[in-house]
Design an enzyme around this catalytic site. Structure first.
Site, mmCIF file in Angstrom:
data_model
loop_
_atom_site.group_PDB
_atom_site.id
_atom_site.type_symbol
_atom_site.label_atom_id
_atom_site.label_comp_id
_atom_site.label_asym_id
_atom_site.label_seq_id
_atom_site.Cartn_x
_atom_site.Cartn_y
_atom_site.Cartn_z
ATOM 1 N N ARG A 1 92.206 49.436 39.546
ATOM 2 C CA ARG A 1 92.259 48.468 38.448
ATOM 3 C C ARG A 1 92.952 49.061 37.233
ATOM 4 O O ARG A 1 93.660 48.351 36.511
ATOM 5 C CB ARG A 1 90.847 47.977 38.128
ATOM 6 C CG ARG A 1 90.276 47.121 39.257
ATOM 7 C CD ARG A 1 88.812 46.772 39.085
ATOM 8 N NE ARG A 1 88.330 46.028 40.258
ATOM 9 C CZ ARG A 1 87.068 45.830 40.554
ATOM 10 N NH1 ARG A 1 86.117 46.328 39.763
ATOM 11 N NH2 ARG A 1 86.725 45.152 41.635
ATOM 12 N N LYS B 1 88.220 47.078 53.971
ATOM 13 C CA LYS B 1 88.415 47.762 52.688
ATOM 14 C C LYS B 1 87.085 47.822 51.957
ATOM 15 O O LYS B 1 86.411 46.793 51.854
ATOM 16 C CB LYS B 1 89.449 46.993 51.853
ATOM 17 C CG LYS B 1 89.758 47.615 50.501
ATOM 18 C CD LYS B 1 90.768 46.770 49.729
ATOM 19 C CE LYS B 1 91.044 47.408 48.371
ATOM 20 N NZ LYS B 1 91.969 46.588 47.559
ATOM 21 N N LYS C 1 82.759 40.791 41.050
ATOM 22 C CA LYS C 1 83.430 40.023 42.091
ATOM 23 C C LYS C 1 82.515 39.762 43.289
ATOM 24 O O LYS C 1 82.984 39.491 44.394
ATOM 25 C CB LYS C 1 84.712 40.754 42.530
ATOM 26 C CG LYS C 1 85.691 40.976 41.384
ATOM 27 C CD LYS C 1 87.043 41.502 41.869
ATOM 28 C CE LYS C 1 88.011 41.659 40.694
ATOM 29 N NZ LYS C 1 89.371 42.027 41.129
ATOM 30 N N GLU D 1 83.822 36.953 59.161
ATOM 31 C CA GLU D 1 85.029 36.840 58.322
ATOM 32 C C GLU D 1 86.292 37.123 59.139
ATOM 33 O O GLU D 1 87.287 36.411 59.045
ATOM 34 C CB GLU D 1 84.942 37.809 57.142
ATOM 35 C CG GLU D 1 83.952 37.426 56.056
ATOM 36 C CD GLU D 1 84.498 36.365 55.115
ATOM 37 O OE1 GLU D 1 85.566 35.783 55.390
ATOM 38 O OE2 GLU D 1 83.841 36.120 54.087
ATOM 39 N N LYS E 1 86.636 42.648 52.979
ATOM 40 C CA LYS E 1 86.813 43.371 51.717
ATOM 41 C C LYS E 1 85.495 43.329 50.961
ATOM 42 O O LYS E 1 84.995 42.267 50.603
ATOM 43 C CB LYS E 1 87.921 42.747 50.876
ATOM 44 C CG LYS E 1 88.172 43.476 49.555
ATOM 45 C CD LYS E 1 89.303 42.828 48.789
ATOM 46 C CE LYS E 1 89.571 43.528 47.475
ATOM 47 N NZ LYS E 1 90.679 42.891 46.725
ATOM 48 N N SER F 1 91.461 53.662 46.097
ATOM 49 C CA SER F 1 91.715 54.576 44.988
ATOM 50 C C SER F 1 90.565 55.539 44.740
ATOM 51 O O SER F 1 90.786 56.726 44.467
ATOM 52 C CB SER F 1 92.020 53.780 43.728
ATOM 53 O OG SER F 1 90.954 52.894 43.413
ATOM 54 N N TYR G 1 97.185 56.453 49.484
ATOM 55 C CA TYR G 1 98.020 57.027 48.435
ATOM 56 C C TYR G 1 98.485 58.435 48.817
ATOM 57 O O TYR G 1 99.383 58.978 48.181
ATOM 58 C CB TYR G 1 97.238 57.057 47.114
ATOM 59 C CG TYR G 1 96.768 55.688 46.705
ATOM 60 C CD1 TYR G 1 97.638 54.769 46.152
ATOM 61 C CD2 TYR G 1 95.450 55.287 46.914
ATOM 62 C CE1 TYR G 1 97.230 53.496 45.801
ATOM 63 C CE2 TYR G 1 95.022 54.021 46.569
ATOM 64 C CZ TYR G 1 95.919 53.118 46.017
ATOM 65 O OH TYR G 1 95.502 51.856 45.693
#
Length: 328
Positions: free
Chosen positions: A208, A252, A221, A237, A198, A278, A317
């Protein structure tokens, strides 16, 4: 053999022939539909930065799950919009067995018992500061202390009926801790889909807004999500999460990271998923609104690209819209 004995256009000359030699298949069963849950009854709240996407109260999320099942979509992913008054620095609402997420899980399982439910495990929908974990006085997200809370959050969701736990926090070691807790708690068939690669991406903004953490985040982040410049690190990872007990892994965002998807699939030969996030959705909708592209064609082409790159499935979505197109 060379031209004219070999003409690659021969197999493209008719629709039936193109279908016959198609290398990649896309079906509604390859789609996971993310759904945003909000408080109240009979509530639909359109998300301004995600045209066509809404937050739904639990009763209406159940209707979306029924719709998904009828369309052939096998899994829905749930994300709660926790009321501001329930957000705290430590995100305790994540552990409430009657929080929005758990109520939605139980309601969907009661109404559509044979649909899969994927649940997000991270603290950003529950914290007042918008980070995915607990922070120290300097604002640094604490790894091990956060993992302890994530284990409790995962167990809370498993007890409510979640089928797939999806840790999206990027804390080191949390997959193993969650797997151990699920086994000890008797939830042996609950899967873990690790957000293994990610990235600290600019494509997350509308999400968000949808979960109510927009404007809350202090800082960024980048100390826990990955640097978009790194690919080898993504493989490390993924390898760690698989060793800790992940059943599948996720990359992602999606389209900007097709190379990562392909490398993960080739290296590990495990189920790999992508989240068409998104910002990616919003760009397609903006292109359509500007007359710069056809929605149906754009949606199907991007989804087939994920499948071609090696994805077992895609969180999108556009899932319901794509399923309707595929079901024609």
């Amino acid at each position: 053999m060379h031209y004219p004995a070999l003409r690659l256009r021969r197999t493209r000359s008719t629709a039936w022939s193109r279908a016959l030699v198609s290398e990649t298949h896309l079906a509604p069963a390859h789609l996971i539909w993310p759904l945003f849950v909000t408080s109240g009854q009979g509530i639909e709240e359109p998300v301004g930065s995600l045209p066509g996407v809404s937050r739904w109260s639990v009763d209406l999320v159940v209707q979306r799950a029924k719709e998904a099942k009828a369309l052939g979509i096998g899994v829905v992913a749930l994300f709660p919009n926790t009321p501001r008054e329930l957000r705290t620095d430590n995100g305790e609402e994540a552990l409430n067995p009657d929080n929005l997420m758990c109520r939605a899980i139980r309601a969907i399982k009661d109404a559509v018992p044979d649909i899969g439910i994927l649940t997000d495990v991270a603290l950003d929908p529950y914290t007042a500061h918008g980070h995915d974990g607990l922070v120290d006085a300097g604002g640094y997200v604490l790894n091990d202390a956060t993992s302890e809370v994530l284990v409790g959050q995962a167990l809370n969701q498993a007890v409510a009926g979640a089928d797939i736990i999806a840790p999206s926090d990027m804390m080191d070691g949390r997959v193993g801790a969650i797997r151990d807790a699920l086994e000890e708690g008797g939830h042996t068939n609950v899967q873990i889909m690790a957000y293994a690669a990610k990235y600290a991406s600019a494509f997350y903004g509308p999400f968000r807004d949808a979960v109510g953490s927009g404007g809350l985040l202090k800082g960024d982040k980048k100390t826990y999500q990955m640097d978009p410049a790194n690919a080898e690190e993504a493989l490390r990872e993924v390898e760690l999460d698989l060793a800790e007990g992940a059943d599948s892994v996720m990359v992602k965002p999606g389209l900007p990271y097709l190379d990562i998807i392909r490398r993960v699939k080739d290296r590990f030969e495990v189920p790999v998923f992508a989240y068409q996030v998104s910002g990616e959705y919003a760009m397609i909708e903006a292109a359509v609104a500007a007359g710069a592209g056809d929605r149906d064609a754009l949606v199907l082409e991007t989804l087939i690209a994920f499948r071609r790159a090696g994805c077992s499935g895609v969180l999108t979505y556009h899932a319901a819209h794509a399923a309707r197109l595929l079901n024609r």
